[in-house]
Design a protein around this motif. Structure first.
Motif, PDB file in Angstrom:
ATOM      1  N   ASN A  24      -6.815 -15.931  10.563  1.00  0.00           N
ATOM      2  CA  ASN A  24      -6.842 -14.718  11.384  1.00  0.00           C
ATOM      3  C   ASN A  24      -6.004 -14.892  12.644  1.00  0.00           C
ATOM      4  O   ASN A  24      -5.272 -13.982  13.044  1.00  0.00           O
ATOM      5  CB  ASN A  24      -8.277 -14.343  11.749  1.00  0.00           C
ATOM      6  N   VAL A  25      -6.107 -16.063  13.283  1.00  0.00           N
ATOM      7  CA  VAL A  25      -5.304 -16.333  14.477  1.00  0.00           C
ATOM      8  C   VAL A  25      -3.819 -16.328  14.111  1.00  0.00           C
ATOM      9  O   VAL A  25      -2.996 -15.743  14.821  1.00  0.00           O
ATOM     10  CB  VAL A  25      -5.716 -17.680  15.117  1.00  0.00           C
ATOM     11  N   ASN A  26      -3.475 -16.971  12.998  1.00  0.00           N
ATOM     12  CA  ASN A  26      -2.083 -17.011  12.545  1.00  0.00           C
ATOM     13  C   ASN A  26      -1.572 -15.607  12.247  1.00  0.00           C
ATOM     14  O   ASN A  26      -0.435 -15.266  12.587  1.00  0.00           O
ATOM     15  CB  ASN A  26      -1.957 -17.913  11.322  1.00  0.00           C
ATOM     16  N   PHE A  27      -2.395 -14.790  11.623  1.00  0.00           N
ATOM     17  CA  PHE A  27      -2.006 -13.414  11.324  1.00  0.00           C
ATOM     18  C   PHE A  27      -1.727 -12.656  12.611  1.00  0.00           C
ATOM     19  O   PHE A  27      -0.736 -11.929  12.717  1.00  0.00           O
ATOM     20  CB  PHE A  27      -3.104 -12.722  10.510  1.00  0.00           C
ATOM     21  N   ASP A  28      -2.597 -12.830  13.613  1.00  0.00           N
ATOM     22  CA  ASP A  28      -2.396 -12.162  14.898  1.00  0.00           C
ATOM     23  C   ASP A  28      -1.123 -12.660  15.588  1.00  0.00           C
ATOM     24  O   ASP A  28      -0.386 -11.880  16.188  1.00  0.00           O
ATOM     25  CB  ASP A  28      -3.599 -12.381  15.817  1.00  0.00           C
ATOM     26  N   PHE A  85       3.983 -10.307  16.109  1.00  0.00           N
ATOM     27  CA  PHE A  85       5.222 -10.129  16.848  1.00  0.00           C
ATOM     28  C   PHE A  85       6.254 -11.168  16.421  1.00  0.00           C
ATOM     29  O   PHE A  85       6.728 -11.968  17.213  1.00  0.00           O
ATOM     30  CB  PHE A  85       4.979 -10.200  18.358  1.00  0.00           C
ATOM     31  N   THR A  86       6.590 -11.154  15.146  1.00  0.00           N
ATOM     32  CA  THR A  86       7.687 -11.952  14.619  1.00  0.00           C
ATOM     33  C   THR A  86       8.467 -11.078  13.653  1.00  0.00           C
ATOM     34  O   THR A  86       7.928 -10.107  13.107  1.00  0.00           O
ATOM     35  CB  THR A  86       7.191 -13.204  13.868  1.00  0.00           C
ATOM     36  N   LEU A 104       9.623 -11.889  10.669  1.00  0.00           N
ATOM     37  CA  LEU A 104       9.147 -12.032   9.295  1.00  0.00           C
ATOM     38  C   LEU A 104       7.699 -11.586   9.113  1.00  0.00           C
ATOM     39  O   LEU A 104       7.214 -11.489   7.996  1.00  0.00           O
ATOM     40  CB  LEU A 104       9.323 -13.477   8.830  1.00  0.00           C
ATOM     41  N   GLY A 105       6.999 -11.312  10.212  1.00  0.00           N
ATOM     42  CA  GLY A 105       5.629 -10.825  10.119  1.00  0.00           C
ATOM     43  C   GLY A 105       5.525  -9.331  10.342  1.00  0.00           C
ATOM     44  O   GLY A 105       4.445  -8.758  10.327  1.00  0.00           O
ATOM     45  N   ASN A 106       6.660  -8.675  10.551  1.00  0.00           N
ATOM     46  CA  ASN A 106       6.681  -7.258  10.866  1.00  0.00           C
ATOM     47  C   ASN A 106       7.360  -6.511   9.718  1.00  0.00           C
ATOM     48  O   ASN A 106       8.586  -6.588   9.549  1.00  0.00           O
ATOM     49  CB  ASN A 106       7.436  -7.064  12.190  1.00  0.00           C
ATOM     50  N   ASP A 107       6.580  -5.809   8.938  1.00  0.00           N
ATOM     51  CA  ASP A 107       7.120  -5.097   7.775  1.00  0.00           C
ATOM     52  C   ASP A 107       8.161  -4.051   8.164  1.00  0.00           C
ATOM     53  O   ASP A 107       9.169  -3.875   7.470  1.00  0.00           O
ATOM     54  CB  ASP A 107       6.000  -4.429   6.978  1.00  0.00           C
ATOM     55  N   ASN A 108       7.932  -3.349   9.269  1.00  0.00           N
ATOM     56  CA  ASN A 108       8.891  -2.325   9.694  1.00  0.00           C
ATOM     57  C   ASN A 108      10.235  -2.946  10.060  1.00  0.00           C
ATOM     58  O   ASN A 108      11.291  -2.391   9.742  1.00  0.00           O
ATOM     59  CB  ASN A 108       8.337  -1.539  10.879  1.00  0.00           C
ATOM     60  N   ALA A 109      10.202  -4.092  10.740  1.00  0.00           N
ATOM     61  CA  ALA A 109      11.451  -4.767  11.119  1.00  0.00           C
ATOM     62  C   ALA A 109      12.186  -5.283   9.892  1.00  0.00           C
ATOM     63  O   ALA A 109      13.418  -5.193   9.808  1.00  0.00           O
ATOM     64  CB  ALA A 109      11.153  -5.911  12.079  1.00  0.00           C
ATOM     65  N   ASN A 129      11.172  -8.895  16.814  1.00  0.00           N
ATOM     66  CA  ASN A 129      11.299  -7.846  15.800  1.00  0.00           C
ATOM     67  C   ASN A 129      12.774  -7.719  15.426  1.00  0.00           C
ATOM     68  O   ASN A 129      13.526  -8.657  15.610  1.00  0.00           O
ATOM     69  CB  ASN A 129      10.715  -6.512  16.301  1.00  0.00           C
ATOM     70  N   HIS A 130      13.176  -6.563  14.943  1.00  0.00           N
ATOM     71  CA  HIS A 130      14.554  -6.364  14.503  1.00  0.00           C
ATOM     72  C   HIS A 130      15.518  -6.092  15.661  1.00  0.00           C
ATOM     73  O   HIS A 130      16.701  -5.860  15.432  1.00  0.00           O
ATOM     74  CB  HIS A 130      14.621  -5.208  13.508  1.00  0.00           C
TER      75      HIS A 130
END
Length: 166
Positions: free
Chosen positions: A54-58, A62-63, A65-70, A123-124
């Motif tokens: 959960n901490v890793n997900f949080d 703001f990365t 590769l962790g941001n689907d929109n970016a 992000n992007h």
């Protein structure tokens, strides 16, 4: 005489059986205790793992590769987000070459040239970077953009230098 030998053998056999039973019972109880301890430890570790996930997900929110929109932004241009991270990182680190300050760092190094050490893609569009000259340390926020000709543009948005340690 023969009866006494049979009686002694019988008593010896019963004592051996009793000894073996008690020994096996103790071994079984020890194993049960170890199994229970390991089960409790396993449950605690699974709980800790879930918490860390959960901490890793949080943290990955703001990365790039962790941001689907970016990632979708780059996919619309036919690019992969991982490729973009690598391309921009290599471009940033390439500007560290030589004995001159990195042109993206708006400060002049006092004990050497200012170099970017580490970058993190938010992000992007934005990057946060750490820089140093060996004595002074700071951070900056960069904006990056890839135009239709695949030319990379980097611009420093904000920066700061930490006060020197006493």
């Amino acid at each position: 005489m023969k009866n006494k030998i049979v009686l002694y053998l019988f008593i010896f056999s019963v004592l051996m059986l009793l000894f073996m039973y008690m020994n096996q019972k103790r071994i079984y109880e020890d194993q049960e205790t170890k199994i229970n301890q390991l089960t409790e430890k396993s449950l605690a570790l699974e709980s800790e793992l879930d918490s860390l996930k959960n901490v890793n997900f949080d943290l990955n929110y703001f990365t790039l590769l962790g941001n689907d929109n970016a990632m979708t932004y780059f996919e619309n241009f036919g690019l992969e987000a991982g490729f973009m991270e690598q391309l921009v990182s290599e471009h940033l680190y390439a500007q560290n070459q030589g004995s001159e300050d990195n042109p993206l760092v708006p400060y002049t190094g006092t004990d050497g040239s200012m170099k970017i050490n580490k970058v993190r893609f938010l992000n992007h569009r934005w990057i946060i970077a750490d820089f140093t000259d060996g004595t002074n340390w700071g951070e900056l926020i960069l904006e990056y953009e890839l135009d239709e000709n695949q030319d990379l543009t980097l611009r420093t948005i904000a920066s700061m230098v930490y006060p020197p340690l006493r």
